[in-house]
Design a protein around this motif. Structure first.
Motif, PDB file in Angstrom:
ATOM      1  N   ASP A 297       0.833  -1.198   0.000  1.00 33.33           N
ATOM      2  CA  ASP A 297       0.000   0.000   0.000  1.00 33.33           C
ATOM      3  C   ASP A 297       0.867   1.247   0.000  1.00 33.33           C
ATOM      4  O   ASP A 297       1.922   1.298   0.669  1.00 33.33           O
ATOM      5  N   ASP A 298       0.406   2.263  -0.703  1.00 29.94           N
ATOM      6  CA  ASP A 298       1.176   3.500  -0.810  1.00 29.94           C
ATOM      7  C   ASP A 298       1.466   4.106   0.560  1.00 29.94           C
ATOM      8  O   ASP A 298       2.529   4.684   0.782  1.00 29.94           O
ATOM      9  N   ALA A 299       0.519   3.940   1.481  1.00 23.83           N
ATOM     10  CA  ALA A 299       0.710   4.504   2.824  1.00 23.83           C
ATOM     11  C   ALA A 299       1.880   3.857   3.545  1.00 23.83           C
ATOM     12  O   ALA A 299       2.469   4.454   4.462  1.00 23.83           O
ATOM     13  N   ASN A 300       2.223   2.642   3.165  1.00 16.53           N
ATOM     14  CA  ASN A 300       3.331   1.948   3.815  1.00 16.53           C
ATOM     15  C   ASN A 300       4.679   2.243   3.168  1.00 16.53           C
ATOM     16  O   ASN A 300       5.710   1.752   3.652  1.00 16.53           O
TER      17      ASN A 300
ATOM     18  N   GLN B 132       7.004   4.783   3.234  1.00 22.70           N
ATOM     19  CA  GLN B 132       7.133   5.949   4.104  1.00 22.70           C
ATOM     20  C   GLN B 132       8.110   6.993   3.576  1.00 22.70           C
ATOM     21  O   GLN B 132       8.019   8.169   3.919  1.00 22.70           O
TER      22      GLN B 132
END
Length: 1022
Positions: free
Chosen positions: A960-963, A965
């Motif tokens: 996921d893009d959120a991961n 960082q």
């Protein structure tokens, strides 16, 4: 949590690789040229937008102030526009170009063979309408194109075509002769035509190939006009379906190849045409024009055959065949008398005497000759001048000046005139920097002319391997000079030569300056070709047109203006010129080569032989006789008409060479072969060769490398390539075949320098330089640039293609900032030095500059700093990104365990896998341009994120893009890309157990490739 990278030395220590080979692998793409400003240019001499090559047409737009001048630069297949016709200076650059994509392009354009449909081929006639639209007679494409208000546009595209139904065809008389067709390309060759508008705005076209003049009504020429309009009136024929030439000079209605066309203030139409091979005439038509085939009211330039005595072929009333354009000055008609190299101007027609053939017009002025019976170009001089003409083609008229397309002098000159008909000398010129110059295109010492335009291309080139610095000499054959470049190691496109031989300066190109073709001197040259150097650095020149060989004392050690030779062979003295077959004379000397004892060998292409002159440089004497002849039974034989194919005969031998065993290699051009003779100095007359290398179509030049003994042959025939053969003793092992072929557009002569770099003179009027090739890779994936283009800021690796290509020293950068020189070596991309991590004899690790292009190719160059010697050159493909992940596996570069740090600072691997929910830092390169990046070679001190986050793929799962960082430059390292990724808590052990594939994708480009799969270790969900 951000992870700050600890310094990991192994990330940037790459296994050295050596690729020793027996012969230097040269870059098959020449990345340096001399004589042109770019590698794709092929023009005659130099072209940059302020030169002309046989201009055939000229027109003025008098609708605007200042008026605009247009020139049909026919030999360069373009039209040049100058926005101020009243105040330009000599040799000024044009403001716009029509028919080509830029000022440097000169090849023929138009439909067919992948060429630009809207381009031009041999434009001739020009005319401007009342709306400032430019009409161009595109003779080579059998059409007229209209360009709307060119000065108001940057893209010069036509909006109307006449003579064709569209822009994709260019056939003469498509679908037969009709009111819509034109013909300028005929079985007899290409023809010229001109255009004119009448006062009503109708367009008149001299349709030379159809022996007629056509009128296109103004109603068919509006802004919404359809392509392929029909003419509404024809002169010279009774209808639109015939094109019969008129062969009767006294015929008032027929025409034969009309060219010039003009109108006077009363609306009279004037048409010039050829009548046979000697004379031409002007037909005068009175308005109104209402009938096809209307007869002229008067004819100038013709006297009936029954009149005795017949007038001379040239006089104030007799014009040469093939006239150029017509023009009107003070309401009197003027003719460009091309063949007689002059302009004739007549008083207004209503002041003529009786209207009969025998009563001619009253002359008003003469320009280009001193009297009416002379016709020599440039008044018999080689140089142009303010009052001289050579094959003038057309004239445009302003209220006070004539603009003359002086085609033979490759210029347009401006000549003032008065209301009284007085025409003075030219005051300024376009196409030349001075009024006495006349070479085609630009000549200033950084260009070549290897093509004559009417015969074969010729050239010569030699490198001085013993001088320091090493020099390069080039026979600029059809500019009648030899150019010398002081240091061949650093030569580049557009460089001016350092010395000139055969001319007083870099601007002149005369045959036998300051005399003529029949009067040579010790300082003059006439089509020089082959070159050779003796041990003392003295330059020997095959002065082909003068039938001799000249020696010039070490030109760089004794520089001089118009240096004089101190030895002549082939002629009795420096001023004689006898080209018969004798032992002491030469027909057309061409190739030169020294034997090991300093004896000189000369190929005589005009007499199909090779001569050997015994002696040394210090013992040669003027006019001495040759001692041995090859290719003929004796010195008095020549087989001058075509030669012979017998094994001991030649047909047009050109380049020659010798090896260390005094073998003679002869490029036997007419027989498409190289003939080899053993121990040339020891031979007697008419020896037989020991070997013949056959099937070399158009063999022109030959060179034997003194160190490797490999043989290079310039094959300018259908092969169009440089062919490499093994040394003589190894040729049988290879079946006498070539071992390498480098494509080249018509190679003529070839040599190598001490480093094995190849210098080739070719028929594109340039010296192409092939440097050793390079093998370039992404330093993380080790994918070749042929598989993955590099990106700005990437770390890259170069491997040598032969042992010690980059020298013998080894050096490693000690820290930031990275140096741009290591071990005396520099790497540059498009001229910008690149930061270096490591330089060794066979490998270089470097960082691409941030300013590198993100598409196309870049010029990658490796050179020695102290000498400028080029060690390798290659055009590398470039892209916006080139993602790759560093691997720790020393056995398989670019594959296996990724270079990554776990959250606890340990190096990721089997013994230290990443845990679920932890952050792992992965290191690669090739992210592309990073906003705010420090200067090239300087390591960032903090986080600098990329403009775009990559996709990170672990196993078969896209994280996921959120991961993801962090994605950006790794602090403390140059060119390293750091990506911090959080391993999701819910990843199951079955998904990520053990060594797991890892990849990045950024800007749609993936980091993986064949055999280039990186992995990491994770624990997975328990």
């Amino acid at each position: 949590m951000k992870i700050i990278l600890r310094y990991l030395p192994y990330l940037l220590v790459f296994a050295l690789a050596s690729a020793a080979v027996a012969q230097i692998q040269l870059n098959p793409v020449p990345t340096r040229v001399v004589g042109q400003t770019g590698t794709t240019q092929t023009s005659l001499n130099l072209v940059e937008g302020r030169e002309l090559n046989s201009p055939q047409g000229v027109a003025l737009d008098l609708n605007v102030n200042p008026p605009i001048l247009y020139i049909a630069d026919s030999g360069n297949h373009r039209v040049l526009g100058f926005k101020n016709a009243t105040s330009f200076t000599n040799g000024q650059k044009a403001d716009l170009v029509i028919g080509q994509v830029d000022f440097q392009s000169t090849s023929a354009q138009g439909p067919g063979n992948g060429r630009r449909n809207s381009g031009l081929t041999v434009p001739t006639g020009l005319a401007v309408d009342s709306q400032s639209n430019l009409y161009v007679l595109d003779s080579g494409n059998n059409r007229v194109l209209r360009f709307p208000k060119p000065a108001a546009h940057t893209d010069q595209l036509p909006d109307l075509v006449i003579g064709q139904l569209g822009f994709t065809t260019n056939t003469s008389n498509f679908n037969g002769i009709s009111p819509q067709s034109l013909a300028y390309i005929t079985p007899a060759g290409a023809l010229t035509g001109y255009l004119a508008f009448d006062s009503a705005g109708n367009l008149w076209v001299a349709d030379a190939g159809n022996n007629r003049v056509l009128r296109y009504p103004v109603s068919s020429l509006g802004p919404d006009a359809k392509n392929g309009p029909s003419a509404d009136l024809v002169l010279g024929q009774l209808d639109f379906a015939t094109n019969t030439p008129n062969n009767d000079p006294a015929n008032f209605s027929g025409l034969s190849t009309p060219t010039g066309i003009a109108f006077d203030q009363q609306g009279r139409l004037y048409v010039s045409e050829s009548q046979g091979a000697v004379r031409s005439r002007i037909l005068i038509y009175n308005p109104p024009f209402v009938r096809n085939g209307q007869s002229a009211s008067r004819i100038l330039g013709v006297v009936p055959a029954n009149v005795t005595p017949q007038p001379p072929s040239i006089s104030e009333q007799q014009f040469g065949a093939g006239p150029g354009g017509l023009f009107v000055v003070n309401n009197g008609i003027g003719i460009v008398d091309t063949q007689n190299n002059r302009l004739l101007g007549f008083k207004p027609t209503d002041q003529f005497t009786a209207n009969t053939l025998t009563q001619q017009a009253q002359i008003q002025y003469l320009f280009g000759q001193t009297d009416f019976s002379s016709r020599l170009p440039n008044l018999g001089f080689q140089e142009a001048g303010p009052d001289r003409l050579a094959a003038p083609a057309a004239v445009a008229v302003s209220p006070t000046e004539l603009f003359i397309a002086d085609a033979g002098n490759n210029r347009v000159i401006v000549v003032p005139y008065s209301s009284g008909g007085v025409v003075s000398a030219a005051t300024r010129a376009l196409g030349q920097d001075q009024l006495n110059l006349n070479a085609p295109n630009l000549v200033e010492g950084r260009e070549f002319r290897f093509t004559s335009g009417t015969g074969p291309s010729e050239a010569g080139v030699v490198a001085d391997l013993s001088s320091n610095p090493p020099h390069l000499y080039v026979s600029d054959t059809f500019n009648n000079r030899v150019l010398g470049f002081r240091d061949l190691r650093s030569i580049k496109a557009g460089d001016r030569a350092d010395i000139v031989i055969g001319q007083p300066d870099f601007a002149h190109t005369q045959i036998n300056y300051p005399n003529d073709a029949n009067n040579p001197t010790a300082s003059s040259l006439f089509q020089p070709t082959g070159l050779a150097l003796d041990a003392a650095g003295n330059l020997y020149v095959a002065d082909s047109g003068n039938g001799r060989v000249l020696r010039f004392a070490n030109p760089f050690a004794q520089p001089a203006t118009l240096p004089a030779a101190n030895l002549v062979l082939g002629q009795r003295n420096f001023t004689s010129k006898i080209q018969d077959a004798l032992a002491s004379t030469m027909g057309v000397p061409y190739g030169l080569a020294f034997a090991s004892n300093n004896g000189l060998l000369v190929s005589d292409t005009g007499l199909n032989r090779v001569l050997y002159f015994a002696g040394t440089s210090s013992t040669f004497t003027n006019g001495q006789a040759a001692t041995t002849v090859f290719g003929q039974p004796d010195f008095n034989s020549s087989s001058a008409t075509g030669g012979s194919a017998a094994d001991n005969r030649f047909s047009q031998p050109r380049g020659i060479a010798t090896d260390g065993d005094d073998r003679l290699y002869v490029a036997d051009t007419g027989n498409s072969r190289v003939v080899i003779f053993e121990r040339a100095p020891s031979q007697t007359n008419d020896p037989r060769p020991s070997r013949i290398l056959t099937g070399i179509n158009g063999a022109r030049g030959v060179y034997v490398n003194p160190a490797t003994l490999e043989v290079w042959v310039a094959a300018a025939g259908s092969t169009n390539a440089l062919l490499r053969f093994p040394k003589f003793n190894d040729q049988p092992l290879n079946g006498f075949a070539s071992t390498a072929s480098i494509p080249d557009g018509g190679p003529l002569a070839v040599t190598q320098d001490a480093y094995g770099n190849l210098y080739t003179a070719d028929s594109s009027n340039r010296i192409q330089i092939n440097y050793p090739a390079l093998s370039a890779f992404n330093a993380a994936s080790f994918l070749s640039v042929s598989s993955q283009a590099l990106a700005p800021g990437s770390i890259a690796t170069l491997f040598a293609l032969f042992d010690k290509q980059f020298g013998t020293a080894t050096a490693t950068a000690s820290g930031s900032p990275l140096p741009t020189q290591l071990a005396g070596v520099q790497v540059s991309l498009n001229g910008i030095p690149a930061p270096l991590y490591f330089v060794g004899p066979n490998q270089i690790n470097f960082v691409l500059p941030q300013s590198a292009p993100t598409n196309g190719t870049g010029d990658l160059l490796v050179s020695r700093v102290d000498t400028g010697q080029i060690l390798g050159n290659y055009p590398i493909p470039l892209n916006i990104s080139s993602p790759a992940i560093f691997a720790l596996n020393p056995i398989t570069p670019g594959a296996g365990q990724a270079a990554a740090l776990n959250q606890d600072g340990s190096v990721n691997g089997k013994d230290h896998p990443a845990t679920n929910g932890s952050v792992i830092a992965i290191f690669g390169t090739g992210q592309g341009v990073v906003p705010g990046a420090p200067p090239d070679g300087v390591a960032p001190t903090g986080a600098l994120p990329t403009a775009t986050k990559p996709q990170v793929i672990v196993g078969t799962r896209v994280i996921d893009d959120a991961n993801v960082q962090y994605s950006g430059l790794a602090p403390g390292l140059v060119g390293v890309w750091q990506v911090n990724v959080k391993i999701p808590e819910d990843v199951a052990a079955t998904d990520l157990t053990g060594s797991t594939p890892l990849a990045f994708v950024i800007n749609g480009i993936a980091s993986t490739g064949p055999g280039r799969l990186t992995t990491i270790w994770v624990t997975g969900k328990k």
